[in-house]
Enzyme design. Structure first.
Site, short mmCIF file in Angstrom:
data_model
loop_
_atom_site.label_atom_id
_atom_site.label_comp_id
_atom_site.label_asym_id
_atom_site.label_seq_id
_atom_site.Cartn_x
_atom_site.Cartn_y
_atom_site.Cartn_z
N LYS A 263 69.32 16.05 -41.89
CA LYS A 263 69.85 15.26 -40.76
C LYS A 263 68.86 14.15 -40.40
CE LYS A 263 73.71 17.38 -40.40
NZ LYS A 263 74.91 16.71 -40.90
N ASP B 216 64.17 30.55 -33.51
CA ASP B 216 64.93 30.25 -32.29
C ASP B 216 64.03 29.65 -31.22
OD1 ASP B 216 67.56 30.89 -32.83
OD2 ASP B 216 67.41 32.96 -32.12
N GLY C 106 86.76 20.41 -42.21
CA GLY C 106 85.76 21.33 -41.65
C GLY C 106 85.98 21.53 -40.16
N TYR C 107 85.05 22.22 -39.56
CA TYR C 107 85.23 22.63 -38.16
C TYR C 107 85.32 21.41 -37.23
CZ TYR C 107 83.89 24.85 -33.69
OH TYR C 107 83.82 25.28 -32.39
N ILE C 108 84.27 20.62 -37.16
CA ILE C 108 84.30 19.48 -36.22
C ILE C 108 85.18 18.37 -36.79
CG2 ILE C 108 82.88 17.88 -34.87
CD1 ILE C 108 80.54 19.89 -35.32
N THR D 27 69.07 19.50 -33.92
CA THR D 27 68.00 20.08 -34.73
C THR D 27 66.92 19.04 -35.07
OG1 THR D 27 67.57 21.50 -36.63
CG2 THR D 27 69.11 19.73 -37.00
N SER E 64 72.52 16.24 -35.53
CA SER E 64 72.34 17.50 -34.80
C SER E 64 71.11 17.44 -33.91
CB SER E 64 72.17 18.62 -35.83
OG SER E 64 71.65 19.77 -35.23
N TYR F 5 67.88 21.98 -43.91
CA TYR F 5 69.11 21.45 -43.29
C TYR F 5 68.74 20.39 -42.24
CZ TYR F 5 72.55 21.21 -39.55
OH TYR F 5 73.38 20.75 -38.57
N1 UFG Z 1 72.51 34.66 -31.26
C1 UFG Z 1 72.48 36.03 -31.05
N2 UFG Z 1 73.16 36.80 -31.92
C2 UFG Z 1 73.87 36.30 -32.99
C3 UFG Z 1 73.88 34.90 -33.19
C4 UFG Z 1 73.19 34.12 -32.31
O1 UFG Z 1 71.86 36.52 -30.10
O2 UFG Z 1 74.44 37.08 -33.75
C5 UFG Z 1 71.81 33.79 -30.30
C6 UFG Z 1 70.69 32.98 -30.95
O3 UFG Z 1 69.49 33.70 -30.96
C7 UFG Z 1 70.66 31.76 -30.04
C8 UFG Z 1 72.11 31.59 -29.58
O4 UFG Z 1 72.73 32.85 -29.83
O5 UFG Z 1 69.88 32.04 -28.91
C9 UFG Z 1 72.87 30.53 -30.35
O6 UFG Z 1 72.70 30.74 -31.74
P1 UFG Z 1 73.58 29.98 -32.82
O7 UFG Z 1 73.16 30.51 -34.15
O8 UFG Z 1 75.01 30.05 -32.46
O9 UFG Z 1 73.14 28.48 -32.64
P2 UFG Z 1 71.69 27.79 -32.78
O10 UFG Z 1 71.33 27.31 -31.41
O11 UFG Z 1 70.72 28.63 -33.48
O12 UFG Z 1 72.08 26.61 -33.78
C10 UFG Z 1 72.15 25.29 -33.33
C11 UFG Z 1 73.11 24.49 -34.22
C12 UFG Z 1 72.52 24.31 -35.60
C13 UFG Z 1 71.11 23.76 -35.48
C14 UFG Z 1 70.29 24.72 -34.66
C15 UFG Z 1 68.84 24.34 -34.52
O13 UFG Z 1 74.36 25.11 -34.31
O14 UFG Z 1 73.31 23.39 -36.34
O15 UFG Z 1 70.86 24.79 -33.36
O16 UFG Z 1 68.70 23.21 -33.72
F1 UFG Z 1 70.55 23.61 -36.69
#
Ligand code: UFG
Length: 342
Positions: A154, A298, A11-13, A127, A125, A150
Site C-alpha cells: 500500500k 495489533d 471483491g468486498y469493497i 496500515t 489502508s 501487505y
Molecule cells: N480480533 C479479535 N478476534 C478475532 C479477530 C480480531 O479479538 O478473531 C480483534 C483484533 O485483535 C483487533 C480487532 O479485533 O483488535 C480488529 O481486528 P481485524 O483483524 O478485524 O482488523 P485489523 O484492525 O487488525 O485490520 C485492519 C485492516 C487491515 C490492516 C490492519 C492494520 O482491516 O487491512 O488494520 O492496519 F492491514
C-alpha cells in the site's frame, strides 16, 4: 454517462462501490479475475445494478490482456481495488503480494497512460501509518516502516502514484480505509470469507451461524475502557459512497496534476467487547467468546481523524455500527442459505 472501470469490482469493497457508482449515475465496468470472489457476486451485482453490467475476466498481472480489453472501451476514470489483502498471508508469502499488488498497480497505470485516462482512485489502508498510539490519526501522521508486506504494497502503491503525478498530468487520490464492516442493505453482497476469517466481523458471523464454536478475543489487558483493542469500524456502504464523492471531485477538477490522500473512517473508536455486545443486541444472538493472548502486530487503538474527507470531499459516514452488524448478519444468513440449496 461516464464509464468508470472498477478493478477488483467483485471483491468486498469493490462490489459495494459498483452499486454506489450505478446509483449515482455512473456506468461501472468491472474487471476481476475472481481470485478472491465468485460468480454469484456477478448475479447479485446485476440484480442491484443492471443486467448488462460489463464484467471483464482479466488478471491484472497480464498487461497484454488488460490492454486488449481496455482499448475497446472509453474509460473516464479508474477505481483500483484489485489486490490481495491478508496481512498474515503476506508475511508468509511476500512475493505473492509484491507480485500481484505492485505489478497490478503498475500495469493499470501504464495502460491508463497509453489510453490517456487521467483520473485514478487507489484503495489504500490505514496500515500505512504503521504502529502508532497517536489517535485520532490524521493524514499528516508520518507513513512509517510498514508492519507487513501487505502494508508495504500500500505504501509503495501510494509512492508510485505520487511519482507519476510529479512527472505528468495525472489526477489521483489514495483513500486510506480504517476497518470496513457490514454489507449492502439487501444482504446479497458482502464480505466473502474463505477458510478461517482473519477479521473480526466475518469471524463473529461464523460464530453466530455455528461454523465456529466461539470467538477468541485477542487480549483484554490493553489500556482502553474494557481492556480490548479499539478500532474505527466503518460501514462498507458509507465507505463505498466516499469513492463517489472523491471521484466527483477529481472529475470536475480542471487542474492538470492532483495527488492527495484521505482517511476514511467514522472518527469514533469501538472496542472488541463493545462490538460483540452491539452484535448480540441488534441480532439477538449470543456470541460465546474467550479472552486469549494478544495477537502479535495489533495496535492498542486506531481511529481516524476524518476532518479532511468531511471538509474537502463533503462526505460523512452516516450509518451506525448497529446498521453494519445487522447487515453483516443478513449477508451471512443469505450466503448460508444459498450454499445449502446449491
Ligand atoms: N480480533 C479479535 N478476534 C478475532 C479477530 C480480531 O479479538 O478473531 C480483534 C483484533 O485483535 C483487533 C480487532 O479485533 O483488535 C480488529 O481486528 P481485524 O483483524 O478485524 O482488523 P485489523 O484492525 O487488525 O485490520 C485492519 C485492516 C487491515 C490492516 C490492519 C492494520 O482491516 O487491512 O488494520 O492496519 F492491514
Amino acid at each position: 454517462m461516464k464509464n468508470i472501470l472498477v478493478t477488483g469490482g467483485l471483491g468486498y469493497i469493490g462490489s459495494h462501490t459498483v452499486v454506489e457508482l450505478y446509483n449515482k449515475g455512473y456506468n461501472p465496468i468491472v474487471l476481476d479475475d475472481k481470485s478472491n470472489s465468485e460468480k454469484s457476486v456477478i448475479d447479485s451485482l446485476k440484480k442491484l445494478t443492471k443486467e448488462d453490467l460489463i464484467v471483464l475476466d482479466v488478471d491484472i498481472k497480464n498487461i497484454n490482456s488488460l490492454r486488449e480489453n481496455l482499448t475497446k472501451i472509453n474509460i473516464d476514470g479508474v477505481i483500483h481495488f484489485a489486490a490481495y489483502k491478508s496481512v498474515g498471508e503476506s508475511v508468509n508469502n511476500p512475493l505473492k503480494y509484491y507480485s500481484n499488488n505492485i505489478t497490478g498497480i503498475i500495469n493499470i497505470l501504464m495502460i491508463m497512460q497509453d489510453l490517456n485516462i487521467n483520473n485514478f482512485i487507489f484503495s489504500s489502508s490505514c496500515t500505512v501509518y504503521g504502529e502508532t498510539n497517536q489517535v485520532p490519526i490524521g493524514e499528516f501522521h508520518p507513513v512509517v516502516e510498514a508492519m507487513s508486506p501487505y502494508g508495504n504494497t500500500k505504501q509503495i502503491g501510494e509512492e508510485i502514484i505520487k511519482d507519476l503525478v510529479s512527472s505528468t498530468d495525472f489526477k489521483a487520490y489514495s483513500l486510506r480505509y480504517f476497518n470496513p464492516i457490514g454489507a449492502h442493505g439487501s444482504g446479497v453482497i458482502g464480505e466473502l470469507a474463505y477458510g478461517v476469517p482473519n477479521h473480526l466481523v466475518p469471524y463473529l458471523t461464523q460464530v453466530a451461524n455455528g461454523t465456529r464454536g466461539g470467538l477468541n478475543v485477542f487480549g483484554n489487558d490493553y489500556n482502553t475502557i474494557d481492556g480490548t483493542c479499539i478500532r474505527d469500524y466503518i460501514h462498507v456502504v458509507d465507505l463505498a459512497k466516499a469513492h463517489i464523492y472523491a471521484l466527483d471531485k477529481l472529475l470536475i477538477s480542471k487542474e492538470g496534476r492532483i495527488y492527495d490522500v484521505y482517511n476514511l473512517g467514522t472518527g469514533k473508536g469501538t472496542s472488541v467487547l463493545e462490538l460483540i455486545s452491539a452484535f448480540e443486541k441488534v441480532n439477538k444472538i449470543k456470541i460465546p467468546y474467550n479472552i486469549v493472548e494478544r495477537r502479535s502486530g495489533d495496535v492498542e487503538q486506531a481511529f481516524a481523524d476524518v476532518t479532511k474527507a468531511n471538509k474537502e470531499l463533503n462526505w460523512f459516514a452516516k450509518l451506525s455500527i448497529e446498521d453494519a452488524l445487522k447487515s453483516a448478519w443478513k449477508w451471512q444468513s443469505y450466503y448460508d442459505k444459498k450454499q445449502k440449496y446449491k
